[in-house]
Design a protein around this motif. Structure first.
Motif, PDB file in Angstrom:
ATOM      1  N   MET A   1       0.837  -1.167   0.000  1.00  0.00           N
ATOM      2  CA  MET A   1       0.000   0.000   0.000  1.00  0.00           C
ATOM      3  C   MET A   1       0.888   1.237   0.000  1.00  0.00           C
ATOM      4  SD  MET A   1      -3.115   1.295   2.496  1.00  0.00           S
ATOM      5  CE  MET A   1      -3.077  -0.138   3.473  1.00  0.00           C
ATOM      6  N   GLU A   2       0.499   2.226  -0.810  1.00  0.00           N
ATOM      7  CA  GLU A   2       1.271   3.451  -0.943  1.00  0.00           C
ATOM      8  C   GLU A   2       0.973   4.399   0.221  1.00  0.00           C
ATOM      9  OE1 GLU A   2       1.367   7.121  -4.031  1.00  0.00           O
ATOM     10  OE2 GLU A   2       1.169   5.105  -4.850  1.00  0.00           O
ATOM     11  N   SER A   3       1.996   5.003   0.766  1.00  0.00           N
ATOM     12  CA  SER A   3       1.848   5.941   1.868  1.00  0.00           C
ATOM     13  C   SER A   3       1.618   7.348   1.313  1.00  0.00           C
ATOM     14  CB  SER A   3       3.104   5.920   2.740  1.00  0.00           C
ATOM     15  OG  SER A   3       3.012   6.912   3.727  1.00  0.00           O
ATOM     16  N   VAL A   4       0.707   8.077   1.928  1.00  0.00           N
ATOM     17  CA  VAL A   4       0.403   9.437   1.513  1.00  0.00           C
ATOM     18  C   VAL A   4       0.895  10.382   2.605  1.00  0.00           C
ATOM     19  CG1 VAL A   4      -1.429  11.053   0.937  1.00  0.00           C
ATOM     20  CG2 VAL A   4      -1.603   8.677   0.226  1.00  0.00           C
ATOM     21  N   ALA A   5       1.653  11.375   2.216  1.00  0.00           N
ATOM     22  CA  ALA A   5       2.174  12.339   3.179  1.00  0.00           C
ATOM     23  C   ALA A   5       1.086  13.337   3.570  1.00  0.00           C
ATOM     24  CB  ALA A   5       3.365  13.082   2.594  1.00  0.00           C
ATOM     25  N   TRP A   6       1.079  13.728   4.807  1.00  0.00           N
ATOM     26  CA  TRP A   6       0.140  14.725   5.305  1.00  0.00           C
ATOM     27  C   TRP A   6       0.582  16.108   4.880  1.00  0.00           C
ATOM     28  CZ3 TRP A   6      -4.209  14.082   8.452  1.00  0.00           C
ATOM     29  CH2 TRP A   6      -4.479  12.768   8.811  1.00  0.00           C
ATOM     30  N   THR A   7      -0.358  16.940   4.566  1.00  0.00           N
ATOM     31  CA  THR A   7      -0.080  18.339   4.288  1.00  0.00           C
ATOM     32  C   THR A   7      -0.256  19.107   5.585  1.00  0.00           C
ATOM     33  OG1 THR A   7      -0.921  18.146   2.044  1.00  0.00           O
ATOM     34  CG2 THR A   7      -0.793  20.364   2.953  1.00  0.00           C
ATOM     35  N   ARG A   8       0.740  19.897   5.922  1.00  0.00           N
ATOM     36  CA  ARG A   8       0.669  20.673   7.168  1.00  0.00           C
ATOM     37  C   ARG A   8       0.516  22.150   6.841  1.00  0.00           C
ATOM     38  NH1 ARG A   8       2.454  17.793  11.754  1.00  0.00           N
ATOM     39  NH2 ARG A   8       3.283  15.763  11.187  1.00  0.00           N
ATOM     40  N   LEU A   9      -0.427  22.770   7.538  1.00  0.00           N
ATOM     41  CA  LEU A   9      -0.654  24.201   7.402  1.00  0.00           C
ATOM     42  C   LEU A   9      -0.799  24.799   8.793  1.00  0.00           C
ATOM     43  CD1 LEU A   9      -3.446  24.599   4.676  1.00  0.00           C
ATOM     44  CD2 LEU A   9      -1.057  25.181   4.455  1.00  0.00           C
ATOM     45  N   THR A  10      -0.195  25.933   9.003  1.00  0.00           N
ATOM     46  CA  THR A  10      -0.453  26.653  10.242  1.00  0.00           C
ATOM     47  C   THR A  10      -1.786  27.379  10.077  1.00  0.00           C
ATOM     48  OG1 THR A  10       0.602  28.700   9.514  1.00  0.00           O
ATOM     49  CG2 THR A  10       2.037  27.037  10.571  1.00  0.00           C
ATOM     50  N   HIS A  11      -2.325  27.889  11.172  1.00  0.00           N
ATOM     51  CA  HIS A  11      -3.564  28.658  11.080  1.00  0.00           C
ATOM     52  C   HIS A  11      -3.377  29.879  10.186  1.00  0.00           C
ATOM     53  CE1 HIS A  11      -4.630  26.341  14.709  1.00  0.00           C
ATOM     54  NE2 HIS A  11      -5.848  26.447  14.207  1.00  0.00           N
ATOM     55  N   ILE A  12      -2.235  30.518  10.292  1.00  0.00           N
ATOM     56  CA  ILE A  12      -1.973  31.702   9.475  1.00  0.00           C
ATOM     57  C   ILE A  12      -1.911  31.338   7.996  1.00  0.00           C
ATOM     58  CG2 ILE A  12      -0.234  33.466   8.951  1.00  0.00           C
ATOM     59  CD1 ILE A  12       0.377  33.505  11.987  1.00  0.00           C
ATOM     60  N   GLU A  13      -1.252  30.242   7.659  1.00  0.00           N
ATOM     61  CA  GLU A  13      -1.166  29.799   6.263  1.00  0.00           C
ATOM     62  C   GLU A  13      -2.554  29.437   5.726  1.00  0.00           C
ATOM     63  OE1 GLU A  13       3.283  27.757   6.261  1.00  0.00           O
ATOM     64  OE2 GLU A  13       1.553  26.589   6.929  1.00  0.00           O
ATOM     65  N   ALA A  14      -3.339  28.731   6.542  1.00  0.00           N
ATOM     66  CA  ALA A  14      -4.684  28.339   6.114  1.00  0.00           C
ATOM     67  C   ALA A  14      -5.551  29.572   5.895  1.00  0.00           C
ATOM     68  CB  ALA A  14      -5.317  27.408   7.138  1.00  0.00           C
ATOM     69  N   PHE A  15      -5.478  30.534   6.814  1.00  0.00           N
ATOM     70  CA  PHE A  15      -6.281  31.750   6.676  1.00  0.00           C
ATOM     71  C   PHE A  15      -5.879  32.541   5.433  1.00  0.00           C
ATOM     72  CE2 PHE A  15      -7.344  36.211   7.748  1.00  0.00           C
ATOM     73  CZ  PHE A  15      -8.721  36.062   7.778  1.00  0.00           C
ATOM     74  N   ALA A  16      -4.592  32.600   5.155  1.00  0.00           N
ATOM     75  CA  ALA A  16      -4.125  33.306   3.952  1.00  0.00           C
ATOM     76  C   ALA A  16      -4.668  32.637   2.689  1.00  0.00           C
ATOM     77  CB  ALA A  16      -2.600  33.359   3.926  1.00  0.00           C
ATOM     78  N   LYS A  17      -4.654  31.312   2.662  1.00  0.00           N
ATOM     79  CA  LYS A  17      -5.192  30.588   1.501  1.00  0.00           C
ATOM     80  C   LYS A  17      -6.691  30.816   1.373  1.00  0.00           C
ATOM     81  CE  LYS A  17      -1.793  26.944   1.046  1.00  0.00           C
ATOM     82  NZ  LYS A  17      -1.607  25.960   0.021  1.00  0.00           N
TER      83      LYS A  17
END
Length: 92
Positions: A1-17
């Motif tokens: 089974m292939e492993s999928v990496a988690w995407t990490r975002l800070t609150h500030i990065e998420a809010f900017a997006k």
């Protein structure tokens, strides 16, 4: 089974997006009278886009890809779009 990496975002990065996506939705003419329907799975991009719509008051309706694939001619999606458009006209 292939492993999928988690995407990490800070609150500030998420809010900017979210703010950039919200502006892009407004730039495309979406708003209370012109809602957003999303055909997407549950993932980070879906969450950010739904938060962006909420952030600027754009009504949105998520549609599951699994639901859309139940009918080979996309009849369920056509029905969902038709219903969403009718409700939007009544509300707007």
């Amino acid at each position: 089974m292939e492993s999928v990496a988690w995407t990490r975002l800070t609150h500030i990065e998420a809010f900017a997006k979210v703010c950039r996506l919200a502006q892009a939705l407004l730039d495309r003419g979406l708003g209370p009278e012109r809602p957003l329907m999303m055909l997407s799975g549950n993932d980070l991009e879906w969450a950010l886009l739904s938060l962006a719509a909420r952030h600027v008051g754009i009504p949105f309706a998520p549609v599951s890809p699994a639901y859309s694939l139940l009918a080979p001619d996309a009849a369920r999606v056509k029905h969902a779009v038709s219903w969403h458009c009718q409700v939007s006209r009544r509300v707007g």
